[in-house]
Enzyme design. Sequence first.
Site, PDB file in Angstrom:
ATOM      1  N   CYS A 116      -8.437  98.414  64.911  1.00 33.11           N
ATOM      2  CA  CYS A 116      -7.467  99.538  65.299  1.00 33.11           C
ATOM      3  C   CYS A 116      -6.627  99.877  64.230  1.00 33.11           C
ATOM      4  CB  CYS A 116      -6.559  98.499  66.766  1.00 33.11           C
ATOM      5  SG  CYS A 116      -5.641  97.206  66.195  1.00 33.11           S
TER       6      CYS A 116
ATOM      7  N   HIS B  62      -1.849  95.907  68.480  1.00 27.85           N
ATOM      8  CA  HIS B  62      -2.578  96.644  68.896  1.00 27.85           C
ATOM      9  C   HIS B  62      -1.973  98.061  68.262  1.00 27.85           C
ATOM     10  CE1 HIS B  62      -6.302  98.685  69.896  1.00 27.85           C
ATOM     11  NE2 HIS B  62      -5.743  99.757  70.538  1.00 27.85           N
TER      12      HIS B  62
ATOM     13  N   HIS C 119      -7.907 105.685  69.295  1.00 29.24           N
ATOM     14  CA  HIS C 119      -7.900 104.212  68.768  1.00 29.24           C
ATOM     15  C   HIS C 119      -8.989 103.674  68.795  1.00 29.24           C
ATOM     16  CE1 HIS C 119      -7.607 102.209  72.816  1.00 29.24           C
ATOM     17  NE2 HIS C 119      -7.947 103.312  73.108  1.00 29.24           N
TER      18      HIS C 119
END
Length: 336
Positions: free
Chosen positions: A252, A300, A312
Amino acid sequence: MGSHRRHVPSGFDRGARGATLCVLTAAAAALGVPPAGAAPQDDTHAEVDRLYEEAEHATESYNKADERADTLRDQVDKAQDRIARQQDRINTMRDALGSLAGAQYRSGGLDPSLALMFSDDPDDYLDKAAVLDRISSRQAGELKELQGAMRDLSQEREEATRKLTELDRSRKAVAQHKRTVEQKLSKARQLLNAMPDADRAAYDRTSRSGRVPDLTGAVPSSGRAAAAVAAARSAVGRPYVWGANGPTGFDCSGLTQWSYAQAGVGLPRTSQAQAHTGRQVSLSQAQPGDIVTYRGDASHVGMYVGNGQVIHAPYPGAPVRYDPVGMMPVNTVTRP
């Protein structure tokens, strides 16, 4: 490391805060699992979710330790170069002092009063004595400089030794975090492979790139942001690879770092650090190119691309894709 939650109707809906903190809740929702009276299969989904989230945390630790190791390695290399240059300087100064000492010995071997008494030319002797005095003063200055240089060299060596020790610790931490990630991901994959074919197929369908959302009218905050968005969009469909920052695979934070690098902007390696790089704005003010971090620990991250959507890298098995910005609780929105 990617993570996912149940989609909410609006990209800016914060209702996702009530969702269970797990990586693949959206996949469980896609299977139509009832909230009450959970079946054993639901327990498997929850365990996979938990393992993926724990692996994501370990991945962030891995990235942080790896980045620290790179920094220390560069510092050690520079320190060793400085030590080598300083040692050369000291050797040169010692040679110069040796020459001065030899000249002083040859010129001043006889007591000055006796040398003057027996000199055929007192004026010539006085001239030589003046030169000798200047040599002695220069020698004293050179000796003081040499002593200072040797102290500096000793400090440089102590600092280099400390950094080498820290580098060794950081390398061991990298290896430990890597083992942790691999163990978590291996366990999650085993659980997924043990699912009935129909459940696993439905679960995997949630990991495929969906259609490209309508981003008409989405205006980036700057030219750099526009370039970063274009890079992120070009990465859609590429695989999630933990610890990777492109160009063929991403985790990520690796995706956001790589995307901004294509725009000439350097971002830190971890999502926690990216959360504090730039100016924070509210979610309602988000513009394409803004960095969106998730969960209370910012473990994240994705890139906002407009109209309630982010790009993402979700988690292993799921390629880089579009998802609603409210897919899970938002931590920060940052404009690099």
